[in-house]
Design a protein around this motif. Structure first.
Motif, PDB file in Angstrom:
ATOM      1  N   PRO A 331     -43.828  -1.811   1.028  1.00 16.39           N
ATOM      2  CA  PRO A 331     -42.718  -1.204   1.796  1.00 16.39           C
ATOM      3  C   PRO A 331     -41.370  -1.580   1.181  1.00 16.39           C
ATOM      4  N   LEU A 333     -37.422  -1.830   2.153  1.00 19.03           N
ATOM      5  CA  LEU A 333     -36.438  -1.819   3.246  1.00 19.03           C
ATOM      6  C   LEU A 333     -35.125  -1.214   2.770  1.00 19.03           C
ATOM      7  N   THR A 354     -38.539   0.625  18.090  1.00 23.12           N
ATOM      8  CA  THR A 354     -39.222   1.543  17.169  1.00 23.12           C
ATOM      9  C   THR A 354     -38.374   2.769  16.861  1.00 23.12           C
ATOM     10  N   ALA A 357     -36.726   2.518  13.409  1.00 23.20           N
ATOM     11  CA  ALA A 357     -37.531   2.240  12.214  1.00 23.20           C
ATOM     12  C   ALA A 357     -37.049   3.053  11.025  1.00 23.20           C
ATOM     13  N   PHE A 360     -34.697   1.565   8.497  1.00 27.58           N
ATOM     14  CA  PHE A 360     -35.123   0.552   7.529  1.00 27.58           C
ATOM     15  C   PHE A 360     -36.007   1.113   6.399  1.00 27.58           C
ATOM     16  N   SER A 361     -36.616   2.303   6.622  1.00 27.12           N
ATOM     17  CA  SER A 361     -37.493   2.847   5.574  1.00 27.12           C
ATOM     18  C   SER A 361     -37.614   4.347   5.724  1.00 27.12           C
ATOM     19  N   TYR A 364     -41.214   5.442   7.096  1.00 26.69           N
ATOM     20  CA  TYR A 364     -41.507   4.692   8.316  1.00 26.69           C
ATOM     21  C   TYR A 364     -42.692   5.250   9.091  1.00 26.69           C
ATOM     22  N   GLU A 367     -45.752   3.431   8.139  1.00 28.80           N
ATOM     23  CA  GLU A 367     -45.626   1.975   8.095  1.00 28.80           C
ATOM     24  C   GLU A 367     -45.603   1.398   9.504  1.00 28.80           C
ATOM     25  N   THR A 368     -45.936   0.129   9.596  1.00 31.28           N
ATOM     26  CA  THR A 368     -45.912  -0.596  10.860  1.00 31.28           C
ATOM     27  C   THR A 368     -44.784  -1.623  10.795  1.00 31.28           C
ATOM     28  N   PHE A 369     -43.993  -1.667  11.837  1.00 36.40           N
ATOM     29  CA  PHE A 369     -42.848  -2.580  11.846  1.00 36.40           C
ATOM     30  C   PHE A 369     -43.048  -3.672  12.912  1.00 36.40           C
ATOM     31  N   GLU A 370     -42.618  -4.833  12.564  1.00 34.71           N
ATOM     32  CA  GLU A 370     -42.576  -5.956  13.506  1.00 34.71           C
ATOM     33  C   GLU A 370     -41.158  -6.504  13.500  1.00 34.71           C
ATOM     34  N   PHE A 371     -40.639  -6.725  14.699  1.00 33.22           N
ATOM     35  CA  PHE A 371     -39.269  -7.225  14.841  1.00 33.22           C
ATOM     36  C   PHE A 371     -39.297  -8.632  15.439  1.00 33.22           C
TER      37      PHE A 371
END
Length: 372
Positions: A331, A333, A354, A357, A360-361, A364, A367-371
């Motif tokens: 990924p 960013l 979410t 998202a 940032f990409s 997205y 992709e999976t996002f974690e904050f």
């Protein structure tokens, strides 16, 4: 007529014409048997007159004796008794000379003979079963396994059990054909079985005498199963710095990491199979072309790797199972932070992260996002 064989009556032949002049003038040019108390003698007479024209024809029975003898090789000449004809029906088991002798009182014996040569049939030599691997890669366990068998190699194997320079081996698909020495299989090309297992029949021939072995030998053609066709998942890894940088799609793959999955799919253990990896289907047919790793050149390099599987129980090999290699991008960013401002309500601040998202990409959705 040979004078030594003549049996003329006294004063005969006289060519008598009534004058008793004894002159040869053709009056009595035909012979007859003259019966009188003195015995059977010959007399000349005419065919156109006198009592000679009415003489009867007599059937004479010979007074000769016939004897049969036989003599086997190395044996004595012995009489065959009880024979009343001038022919014999025989079935000798060894080479034998037969004598036919005609005997007449006061005359020399007239013999004749014939030798019947009996050649021993060649000894039947033993044969072992021929075992091969299925030659099709259809993975169908219900159809008839087929393979090509070299009968020339089998013939040489049969004859190798001793010194047999004057022997040939003929192969047949059935016992009746072998017994009749009919329709032997050609050895000019490999033979493909029609069922599995399949029994072939054979006989040995002595090329000097032409004799075949008295008995028929057999052996089986056995076609072993190939290792099964299996599903192997593709080998996917993220880009890293094992080759180049982590943004160029170049990565070293350790292919042996798939061995455990392959063995499990086969339903066996590592002791049951030999596993190797190859860069093409053609390479997979040759174990010397095995590789243990592969390095991708970029993200589009989805290389197909062929797995060669050899069964240690049968020696059979399957080489058409395969999987693909794929390098996934890391990924990227677009930014590391984003400020969100929102009014407080009821002393709480709630926000669905979410929804940002895409900040940032650009990828997205995949992709999976974690904050944190």
């Amino acid at each position: 007529l040979d004078p030594a064989m003549a049996n003329w009556r006294a004063s005969e032949p006289n060519d008598w014409d009534g004058s008793a002049d004894g002159i040869e003038d053709g009056d009595e040019d035909f012979g007859q048997f003259d019966f009188d108390p003195s015995g059977i003698t010959w007399n000349d007479m005419a065919d156109n007159g006198g009592g000679g024209n009415s003489w009867p024809i007599f059937e004479f029975t010979g007074t000769t004796a016939v004897k049969w003898y036989k003599q086997e090789v190395g044996g004595a000449k012995t009489e065959i008794t009880g024979v009343t004809s001038n022919s014999l029906m025989i079935n000798p088991t060894v080479t034998t000379t037969y004598f036919y002798e005609v005997e007449a009182a006061g005359l020399p014996t007239c013999p004749t003979s014939i030798t019947i040569t009996v050649n021993d049939p060649p000894t039947l030599l033993s044969a072992t079963n021929m075992v091969a691997c299925d030659n099709n890669l259809d993975g169908d366990p219900t159809n008839t396994n087929k393979a090509e068998f070299d009968l020339v190699q089998q013939r040489n194997s049969i004859l190798s059990s001793g010194s047999n320079p004057d022997r040939k081996v003929f192969f047949y698909e059935s016992n009746p054909k072998a017994m009749a020495v009919s329709d032997s299989l050609s050895t000019s090309a490999s033979y493909t079985n029609v069922q599995n297992p399949q029994t072939l029949h054979y006989r040995i021939q002595n090329t000097v005498t032409g004799c075949f072995s008295a008995t028929v030998g057999t052996f089986d053609l056995i076609v072993q199963d190939l290792p099964p066709e299996i599903n192997i998942s593709d080998f996917r890894e993220c880009d890293d710095t094992s080759a180049g940088n982590d943004k160029d799609g170049k990565r070293v793959f350790d292919l042996t990491q798939k061995t455990s999955e392959v063995i499990t799919a086969l339903g066996g253990t590592s002791a049951d199979y030999e596993i190797s990896y190859h860069l093409s289907l053609l390479d997979a047919q040759n174990p010397s072309t095995a590789v243990t790793s592969y390095t991708t050149s970029d993200y589009t390099d989805e290389k197909e790797i062929f797995v060669r599987i050899k069964s240690n129980a049968t020696g059979c090999v399957r080489y058409d199972n395969s999987f693909k290699i794929r390098v996934d991008k890391l990924p990227e960013l677009a930014g590391t932070s984003y400020v969100v401002e929102q009014c407080e309500t009821d002393g709480e601040f709630k926000y669905n992260l979410t929804t940002i998202a895409s900040r940032f990409s650009s990828n997205y959705t995949n992709e999976t996002f974690e904050f944190y």
